[in-house]
Design an enzyme around this catalytic site. Structure first.
Site, PDB file in Angstrom:
ATOM      1  N   SER A  66       1.017  -1.434  -0.100  1.00 14.73           N
ATOM      2  CA  SER A  66      -0.105   0.002  -0.046  1.00 14.73           C
ATOM      3  C   SER A  66       0.802   1.365   0.008  1.00 14.73           C
ATOM      4  CB  SER A  66      -0.986  -0.217   1.234  1.00 14.73           C
ATOM      5  OG  SER A  66      -1.959   0.942   1.052  1.00 14.73           O
ATOM      6  N   ASP A 183      -5.245  -3.869  -2.227  1.00 17.81           N
ATOM      7  CA  ASP A 183      -4.299  -3.512  -1.211  1.00 17.81           C
ATOM      8  C   ASP A 183      -3.660  -4.628  -0.620  1.00 17.81           C
ATOM      9  OD1 ASP A 183      -3.115  -2.231   0.773  1.00 17.81           O
ATOM     10  OD2 ASP A 183      -4.399  -0.625   0.705  1.00 17.81           O
TER      11      ASP A 183
END
Length: 337
Positions: A66, A183
């Site tokens: 991320s 993510d």
């Protein structure tokens, strides 16, 4: 500056060292750096990197997911800590950040596509592949079709980071080679174990910008914001109620519930990964939303403070005969503007 961002002890940060250590031998040990997920909190990673550079701490490999993947990719590509700070300062206000959002209408896959953010990253990365980087890097995403973490270590770096930073329900999944990715923080928010599996390192420094599980119970963190008082004017109260009904991220609505459930799992995954690191650097915050990039100065300083507190433990890793330091917590005096 958002006054609510100031920690309860004016710059509360933590550097904690685990008991585990590797074997460096007579030569300089190979140290790996793990950068966690965390949205805008991930700007603190740049502050940590600045301190590592200023103290000539050699980093052989980086793992990120991320926002940690975003910062780590830029650093692995050759941008130093000062350049990372300059990139953070570009997002000077909420209006600037909104220009990077490509909204999906209707929002069936997510609220934004994420292509503009990838293009913003490519100003520095261009079409570089992992083989073109100056420092070894792995980027962690979540494979939605196989329901497991996926490690990117080849191919185009910006594409991997796009997949790793596609916040679930906020960003549309990234489609690559017939699979969907989201993510990396959903499955490996602090990928210490994956760094050890994929890179040859003797020791690992982990930077965790997420809250600790006990922070919420103790009231030290409000990652989902602070409840505001109801407006006094009747029209204002009506408008607030109407906005709450359409704002999916509002407290109690579907995306808020999803994010809270996801974080509950993430925080416990992080605890297990921290135990596998040699040094854990943990900048601490109070109120902090995932999109709060305009408060970059606070995050940078928090990262610098936490990394500075961890320097004795980090330097100990470089000694030919490494003796782990006792686990401890440090609270610093952080002068926020």
């Amino acid at each position: 500056m958002n006054a609510n961002l100031r920690p309860p002890f004016r710059g509360w940060s933590r550097a904690e060292e685990s008991q585990k250590h590797g074997s460096g031998g007579e030569n300089t040990p190979r140290i790996g750096l793990v950068l966690s997920s965390g949205g805008s909190r991930g700007i603190a990673h740049a502050g940590v990197i600045q301190v590592l550079e200023e103290n000539a701490i050699p980093i052989a490999a980086v793992a990120g997911c991320s926002m940690g993947a975003y910062v780590g990719a830029l650093w692995a590509a050759g941008l130093d800590g000062q350049a990372l700070e300059e990139r953070a300062r570009e997002i000077k206000d909420r209006a600037t950040f909104k220009k990077l959002l490509d909204f999906i209408v209707p929002p069936s896959e997510g609220l934004i596509r994420g292509e503009k953010i990838r293009q913003h990253l490519e100003r520095d990365l261009g079409d570089r592949t992992f083989a073109d980087l100056e420092r070894e890097l792995i980027v962690v995403a979540t494979d939605l079709d196989r329901l497991m973490p996926h490690v990117f270590d080849r191919g185009r770096v910006s594409t991997a980071v796009h997949a790793s930073a596609a916040i679930p329900a906020i960003c549309a999944p990234v489609h690559l080679d017939g699979r969907r990715f989201t993510d990396g923080g959903a499955s490996e928010p602090l990928p210490v174990g994956l760094l050890k599996q994929h890179c040859h390192v003797d020791h690992v420094i982990a930077v965790n910008v997420m809250p600790a599980p006990h922070d919420f119970e103790a009231g030290h963190d409000a990652a989902f914001g602070v409840r505001s008082e109801a407006p006094h004017h009747p029209l204002s109260r009506l408008l607030k109620r109407l906005w709450h009904q359409v704002n999916l991220l509002a407290e109690g609505n579907v995306l808020d519930t999803f994010r809270r459930a996801l974080m509950a799992a993430q925080l416990r995954l992080i605890v297990k990964e921290e135990a596998a690191a040699d040094v854990v650097i943990h900048p601490r915050f109070t109120v902090s939303n995932w999109h709060d990039f305009e408060n970059f100065g606070h995050y940078l300083q928090a990262g610098r403070d936490a990394a500075t507190a961890a320097l004795p433990a980090i330097r100990a890793l470089l000694q030919p005969t490494h003796t782990p330091l006792a686990r401890h917590e440090t609270r610093l005096e952080h002068l926020a503007s």
